[in-house]
Design a protein around this motif. Sequence first.
Motif, short mmCIF file in Angstrom:
data_model
loop_
_atom_site.label_atom_id
_atom_site.label_comp_id
_atom_site.label_asym_id
_atom_site.label_seq_id
_atom_site.Cartn_x
_atom_site.Cartn_y
_atom_site.Cartn_z
N THR A 1 -5.62 24.63 -14.11
CA THR A 1 -4.62 24.98 -15.12
C THR A 1 -5.06 24.60 -16.53
OG1 THR A 1 -3.49 22.88 -14.79
CG2 THR A 1 -2.70 24.78 -13.51
N GLU A 2 -6.27 24.10 -16.68
CA GLU A 2 -6.77 23.69 -18.00
C GLU A 2 -7.81 24.68 -18.51
OE1 GLU A 2 -6.65 18.89 -18.15
OE2 GLU A 2 -8.21 19.74 -16.89
N ARG A 3 -7.70 25.06 -19.76
CA ARG A 3 -8.71 25.84 -20.47
C ARG A 3 -9.09 25.00 -21.68
NH1 ARG A 3 -8.11 27.78 -16.36
NH2 ARG A 3 -7.79 29.93 -15.75
N LEU A 4 -10.25 24.38 -21.63
CA LEU A 4 -10.64 23.42 -22.65
C LEU A 4 -11.79 23.94 -23.49
CD1 LEU A 4 -10.71 20.26 -20.34
CD2 LEU A 4 -8.81 21.13 -21.68
N GLU A 5 -11.72 23.69 -24.78
CA GLU A 5 -12.82 23.94 -25.69
C GLU A 5 -13.41 22.58 -26.05
OE1 GLU A 5 -13.70 25.78 -30.13
OE2 GLU A 5 -11.65 25.77 -29.35
N ILE A 6 -14.70 22.39 -25.78
CA ILE A 6 -15.37 21.13 -26.05
C ILE A 6 -16.05 21.24 -27.41
CG2 ILE A 6 -17.04 19.45 -25.17
CD1 ILE A 6 -14.59 20.21 -23.28
N VAL A 7 -15.72 20.32 -28.33
CA VAL A 7 -16.21 20.41 -29.71
C VAL A 7 -16.76 19.06 -30.16
CG1 VAL A 7 -15.66 21.10 -32.07
CG2 VAL A 7 -14.43 22.15 -30.17
N PRO A 8 -18.07 18.82 -30.01
CA PRO A 8 -18.64 17.59 -30.58
C PRO A 8 -18.50 17.65 -32.11
CG PRO A 8 -20.14 18.58 -28.98
CD PRO A 8 -19.06 19.58 -29.26
N THR A 9 -17.88 16.63 -32.68
CA THR A 9 -17.52 16.63 -34.10
C THR A 9 -18.00 15.33 -34.73
OG1 THR A 9 -15.56 17.93 -33.51
CG2 THR A 9 -15.58 16.91 -35.69
N PRO A 10 -18.72 15.42 -35.87
CA PRO A 10 -19.17 14.18 -36.53
C PRO A 10 -18.01 13.23 -36.81
CG PRO A 10 -20.20 16.10 -37.54
CD PRO A 10 -19.15 16.62 -36.59
N ILE A 11 -18.27 11.94 -36.67
CA ILE A 11 -17.23 10.92 -36.86
C ILE A 11 -16.54 11.07 -38.20
CG2 ILE A 11 -16.86 8.43 -37.18
CD1 ILE A 11 -18.92 7.99 -34.92
N ASP A 12 -17.29 11.29 -39.27
CA ASP A 12 -16.66 11.43 -40.59
C ASP A 12 -15.70 12.62 -40.64
OD1 ASP A 12 -17.86 9.18 -41.63
OD2 ASP A 12 -19.52 10.27 -42.56
N GLU A 13 -16.03 13.69 -39.94
CA GLU A 13 -15.13 14.86 -39.90
C GLU A 13 -13.87 14.52 -39.09
OE1 GLU A 13 -13.32 18.56 -40.35
OE2 GLU A 13 -14.84 17.53 -41.53
N VAL A 14 -14.02 13.76 -38.02
CA VAL A 14 -12.85 13.35 -37.23
C VAL A 14 -11.92 12.50 -38.10
CG1 VAL A 14 -12.06 12.01 -35.23
CG2 VAL A 14 -14.05 13.53 -35.02
N LYS A 15 -12.50 11.61 -38.89
CA LYS A 15 -11.68 10.79 -39.80
C LYS A 15 -10.92 11.69 -40.79
CE LYS A 15 -14.61 6.69 -39.60
NZ LYS A 15 -15.49 5.77 -40.37
N GLN A 16 -11.59 12.72 -41.29
CA GLN A 16 -10.93 13.65 -42.22
C GLN A 16 -9.83 14.44 -41.50
OE1 GLN A 16 -11.18 13.86 -45.54
NE2 GLN A 16 -12.52 12.07 -45.33
N MET A 17 -10.08 14.84 -40.27
CA MET A 17 -9.07 15.57 -39.49
C MET A 17 -7.82 14.71 -39.31
SD MET A 17 -11.61 17.26 -36.66
CE MET A 17 -10.37 18.20 -35.74
N LEU A 18 -8.03 13.41 -39.08
CA LEU A 18 -6.89 12.49 -38.96
C LEU A 18 -6.12 12.44 -40.28
CD1 LEU A 18 -8.55 9.57 -36.99
CD2 LEU A 18 -6.48 10.79 -36.28
N ARG A 19 -6.84 12.29 -41.38
CA ARG A 19 -6.19 12.20 -42.70
C ARG A 19 -5.46 13.49 -43.07
NH1 ARG A 19 -11.19 9.57 -43.74
NH2 ARG A 19 -10.87 7.32 -43.83
N ARG A 20 -6.00 14.63 -42.65
CA ARG A 20 -5.37 15.92 -42.96
C ARG A 20 -4.23 16.25 -42.01
NH1 ARG A 20 -11.09 17.81 -43.55
NH2 ARG A 20 -10.90 18.61 -41.43
N GLY A 21 -4.02 15.43 -41.00
CA GLY A 21 -2.94 15.68 -40.05
C GLY A 21 -3.27 16.75 -39.03
N GLU A 22 -4.54 16.99 -38.77
CA GLU A 22 -4.94 17.99 -37.78
C GLU A 22 -4.96 17.42 -36.37
OE1 GLU A 22 -8.63 19.81 -39.03
OE2 GLU A 22 -7.92 19.92 -41.09
N ILE A 23 -5.10 16.11 -36.24
CA ILE A 23 -5.02 15.43 -34.95
C ILE A 23 -3.69 14.70 -34.96
CG2 ILE A 23 -6.03 13.72 -33.41
CD1 ILE A 23 -8.75 14.32 -34.75
N THR A 24 -2.75 15.15 -34.11
CA THR A 24 -1.40 14.58 -34.16
C THR A 24 -0.89 14.02 -32.84
OG1 THR A 24 -0.41 16.76 -33.74
CG2 THR A 24 -0.73 16.12 -36.06
#
Length: 178
Positions: free
Chosen positions: A140-163
Amino acid sequence: MEHFWELRESRVIADHGIFRVRYDCYSLPPDPAVHQFVVLEAPDWVNVVPITPEGCVVLVRQFRHGLRQTMWEIPGGVMEPHESPEETALRELREETGYLAECLERLGSVHPNPAFLNNVCHVFLAKNCRPLKVANPEHTERLEIVPTPIDEVKQMLRRGEITHSLVVNALALCGFLR
């Protein structure tokens, strides 16, 4: 601080497989009135922050039915009754991403929402993760695997994209919110 509530009755009213619904009835002496509270009995969960040798976090994108939208997450899932948190972390990492970890470090545990949930979420950092197997998510899972640089993950957190709160918590335990 002591709790002063007295449990008067506890009964399971529904079993939905992934959780059971329980009514707990308490009084708060000296008042004899009984108050009913809903508790969801759920198995413990595990979340894994996988880091590659190149300094990427292996993120997972998947649809979440509660919000009816696709969310940025990290690998994680329900502990099986026979598994330790470490075993669950390695299994979920392998199943959801196909990555294997060279080293697994326990970062801590949190209570997802103790107001009405009775479970624990264990958080791990998986170091030197490499894609050595084909991912094998649940049917029942359809997953997209996305290796993402740590600095980009930090930015995603700040932009509210990871909630997802448990994902934000796990990334915070890794120091990504500094």
